[in-house]
Enzyme design. Structure first.
Site, mmCIF file in Angstrom:
data_model
loop_
_atom_site.group_PDB
_atom_site.id
_atom_site.type_symbol
_atom_site.label_atom_id
_atom_site.label_comp_id
_atom_site.label_asym_id
_atom_site.label_seq_id
_atom_site.Cartn_x
_atom_site.Cartn_y
_atom_site.Cartn_z
ATOM 1 N N CYS A 264 0.796 -1.241 0.000
ATOM 2 C CA CYS A 264 0.000 0.000 0.000
ATOM 3 C C CYS A 264 0.822 1.282 0.000
ATOM 4 O O CYS A 264 0.772 2.048 -0.954
ATOM 5 C CB CYS A 264 -0.944 0.000 1.190
ATOM 6 S SG CYS A 264 -2.156 -1.319 1.077
HETATM 7 N N1 NAD Z 1 -2.583 -6.540 1.056
HETATM 8 C C1 NAD Z 1 -3.122 -5.509 1.648
HETATM 9 O O1 NAD Z 1 -2.852 -5.229 2.822
HETATM 10 C C2 NAD Z 1 -4.124 -4.615 0.933
HETATM 11 C C3 NAD Z 1 -4.892 -3.736 1.720
HETATM 12 C C4 NAD Z 1 -5.843 -2.938 1.083
HETATM 13 C C5 NAD Z 1 -5.961 -2.983 -0.297
HETATM 14 N N2 NAD Z 1 -5.193 -3.826 -1.042
HETATM 15 C C6 NAD Z 1 -5.408 -3.839 -2.493
HETATM 16 O O2 NAD Z 1 -6.124 -5.002 -2.857
HETATM 17 C C7 NAD Z 1 -5.694 -5.475 -4.143
HETATM 18 C C8 NAD Z 1 -5.243 -6.920 -4.029
HETATM 19 O O3 NAD Z 1 -4.121 -6.979 -3.170
HETATM 20 P P1 NAD Z 1 -3.645 -8.318 -2.465
HETATM 21 O O4 NAD Z 1 -2.677 -7.897 -1.418
HETATM 22 O O5 NAD Z 1 -4.809 -9.152 -2.083
HETATM 23 O O6 NAD Z 1 -2.879 -9.027 -3.676
HETATM 24 P P2 NAD Z 1 -2.322 -10.533 -3.717
HETATM 25 O O7 NAD Z 1 -1.181 -10.532 -4.646
HETATM 26 O O8 NAD Z 1 -2.149 -11.051 -2.321
HETATM 27 O O9 NAD Z 1 -3.513 -11.367 -4.359
HETATM 28 C C9 NAD Z 1 -4.008 -11.125 -5.624
HETATM 29 C C10 NAD Z 1 -4.494 -12.445 -6.227
HETATM 30 O O10 NAD Z 1 -5.074 -12.138 -7.502
HETATM 31 C C11 NAD Z 1 -4.726 -13.185 -8.396
HETATM 32 N N3 NAD Z 1 -4.880 -12.697 -9.779
HETATM 33 C C12 NAD Z 1 -4.047 -11.912 -10.494
HETATM 34 N N4 NAD Z 1 -4.568 -11.665 -11.720
HETATM 35 C C13 NAD Z 1 -5.758 -12.314 -11.761
HETATM 36 C C14 NAD Z 1 -6.768 -12.446 -12.761
HETATM 37 N N5 NAD Z 1 -6.665 -11.838 -13.929
HETATM 38 N N6 NAD Z 1 -7.849 -13.194 -12.477
HETATM 39 C C15 NAD Z 1 -7.964 -13.831 -11.287
HETATM 40 N N7 NAD Z 1 -7.046 -13.735 -10.296
HETATM 41 C C16 NAD Z 1 -5.957 -12.989 -10.534
HETATM 42 C C17 NAD Z 1 -3.317 -13.558 -8.015
HETATM 43 O O11 NAD Z 1 -2.974 -14.858 -8.470
HETATM 44 C C18 NAD Z 1 -3.377 -13.459 -6.482
HETATM 45 O O12 NAD Z 1 -3.734 -14.696 -5.895
HETATM 46 C C19 NAD Z 1 -4.601 -4.522 -4.589
HETATM 47 O O13 NAD Z 1 -5.163 -3.530 -5.382
HETATM 48 C C20 NAD Z 1 -4.130 -3.899 -3.279
HETATM 49 O O14 NAD Z 1 -3.630 -2.609 -3.478
HETATM 50 C C21 NAD Z 1 -4.278 -4.654 -0.455
#
Ligand code: NAD
Length: 422
Positions: A264
């Site tokens: 983030c």
């Molecule tokens: N991790 C955090 O603390 C957090 C907090 C708030 C917001 N976010 C936001 O949430 C979003 C996701 O983050 P995250 O940390 O969960 O990411 P992550 O990498 O942990 O998980 C994302 C998942 O999406 C999958 N993926 C990628 N492309 C795909 C597709 N085309 N179709 C289906 N699945 C697909 C990946 O294989 C992965 O398992 C980001 O935008 C991030 O900025 C994250």
């Protein structure tokens, strides 16, 4: 268009955001399928294994027993009432927003979009994504957003490792393309979180998330810069912060550290600054915060060098033991961890780098592994200096200070004659 609550939900992207969402939805009685392009993630979840810190294997087993299935087969979308997109939004090689995963996930949904469906984007992004690229891709199906299907943005506010604030008790912001879209999304989220906050559109919801993260980014940079100045002035900034936070209004405490990490803080504000740059504006606060915080790993190594020199030793050849290499305490996530830049600077200074992290078995920087020690006491006794980068709660800090010959504490948690604080 039907306005029933979503009984069949597909969560697209089963990572740090998607998986906790799945858990809350299953517990609320929603029938949930998880769609992810990563076969190992899908297989692991179906076998009851979690790959996310905040979700245990036992909880995965619980949701699988309740009917949850993960899949890489997009036909699961054919039967969905609602779909929530939780895919990554990184930066590309030039530091610009990379919406590749959002576009790909949206195109997958487009191919299975049907009348009455609710589509929500949760991935952090710049204002205008939901009613811009996401809407355009979905409407290639021939269906119209707000008329044939519902479209909304709802930012994820998950704080990995936070034992108090989780998905259910953290208010959820929802902004739909039309008032009906907002109501449909709010009604769905009302089943899985205690409080839903409605805003007038997706752009306001997208900006709210960026405001939250930019606020943190700037305030962390502020205390990082103050830490550097305080050292020069002979001031213990940690004590000053604790004193300032006794003010019951108008102040929120932020703490310096060896740099910012995770998905983030180092990334999200750039979504905004790069986007406004494309419109001809500068977001100077963000650029400055980035510049200040990205210098911290090098500053830590500079201070180490000075401290060793003052004791008649040298950083070159010194055995430096890094404690905690993840970007945040008590989680195993090393994405964007400042520990990598600390290692780089130590290698440039010809120090001998060792690391310990109870949550990380292997740690590589630029393709070259860092030696991870397993016997902490032995390593503390054998090093020249231990550097506390991440204060995981399993660390007994008093004990560490009593065993290590010298400690450099970047978290302001330790005291003692052999402890120097950032
Ligand atoms: N991790 C955090 O603390 C957090 C907090 C708030 C917001 N976010 C936001 O949430 C979003 C996701 O983050 P995250 O940390 O969960 O990411 P992550 O990498 O942990 O998980 C994302 C998942 O999406 C999958 N993926 C990628 N492309 C795909 C597709 N085309 N179709 C289906 N699945 C697909 C990946 O294989 C992965 O398992 C980001 O935008 C991030 O900025 C994250």
């Amino acid at each position: 268009m039907t306005t029933s609550d979503a009984d069949r939900l597909v969560v697209v992207g089963l990572g740090y955001v998607g998986l906790p969402l799945v858990v809350e939805a299953v517990r609320a009685g929603v029938s949930v399928t998880g769609f992810d392009v990563k076969g190992a993630t899908v297989d692991g979840l179906n076998a009851g294994r979690s790959h996310v810190d905040d979700v245990s294997d036992a909880v995965v087993a619980e949701i699988v027993a309740a009917g949850f299935r993960a899949t890489s087969d997009a036909s699961c979308l054919d039967e969905a009432d609602a779909v929530i997109i939780c895919v990554p939004t990184p930066l590309d090689g030039d530091g610009a927003p990379d919406l590749g995963a959002v576009r790909a996930a949206t195109a997958t949904i487009r191919d299975h979009l049907h009348a009455g469906m609710l589509v929500v984007l949760e991935s952090t992004t710049y204002p205008g994504t939901t009613d811009g690229p996401v809407r355009e891709i979905l409407e290639e199906s021939g269906l119209v957003a707000g008329r044939d299907f519902h479209l909304a943005f709802s930012p994820e506010r998950i704080d990995p490792g936070n034992p108090v604030w989780g998905m259910r008790n953290t208010p959820k912001i929802v902004g739909g393309l039309t008032p009906a879209c907002t109501e449909r999304a709010a009604s769905f989220y009302g089943r899985i979180v205690d409080t839903v906050v409605r805003v007038s559109g997706p752009r306001e919801a997208e900006m709210a998330k960026l405001l939250e993260n930019t606020y943190r980014h700037i305030n962390i940079a502020l205390v990082n810069e103050m830490a550097v100045l305080s050292h020069e002035l002979g001031v213990d900034l940690w004590e000053s912060i604790d004193a300032a936070r006794t003010k019951p209004f108008g102040f929120q405490a932020f703490y310096p550290g060896p740099g910012v990490g995770g998905h983030c803080i180092p990334i999200d504000p750039n979504y905004l600054s790069h986007h406004v740059k494309s419109l001809g504006y500068e977001f100077r606060f963000v650029e400055l915060a980035q510049e200040i915080s990205s210098r911290m790993p090098e500053y830590v190594v500079e201070r180490l060098a000075r401290s060793l020199t003052a004791r008649g030793a040298s950083l070159s050849g010194a055995r430096v033991l890094l404690l905690g290499v993840t970007y945040k305490a008590d989680i195993a996530d090393e994405r964007e961890t400042p520990a990598r830049d600390v290692v780089r600077a130590l290698r440039v200074a010809s120090a001998s780098v060792l690391a310990h992290d109870p949550l990380v078995a292997e740690f590589s920087v630029d393709g070259s592994p860092v030696h991870m020690v397993s016997d902490l006491d032995e390593a503390l006794g054998a090093c020249d200096v231990a550097v506390l980068l991440q204060a995981h709660s399993v660390y007994d800090l008093e004990h560490i200070a009593s065993v290590a010959p010298q400690v450099f504490d970047t978290r302001g948690k330790m005291r003692g004659p052999n402890v120097e604080r950032l």
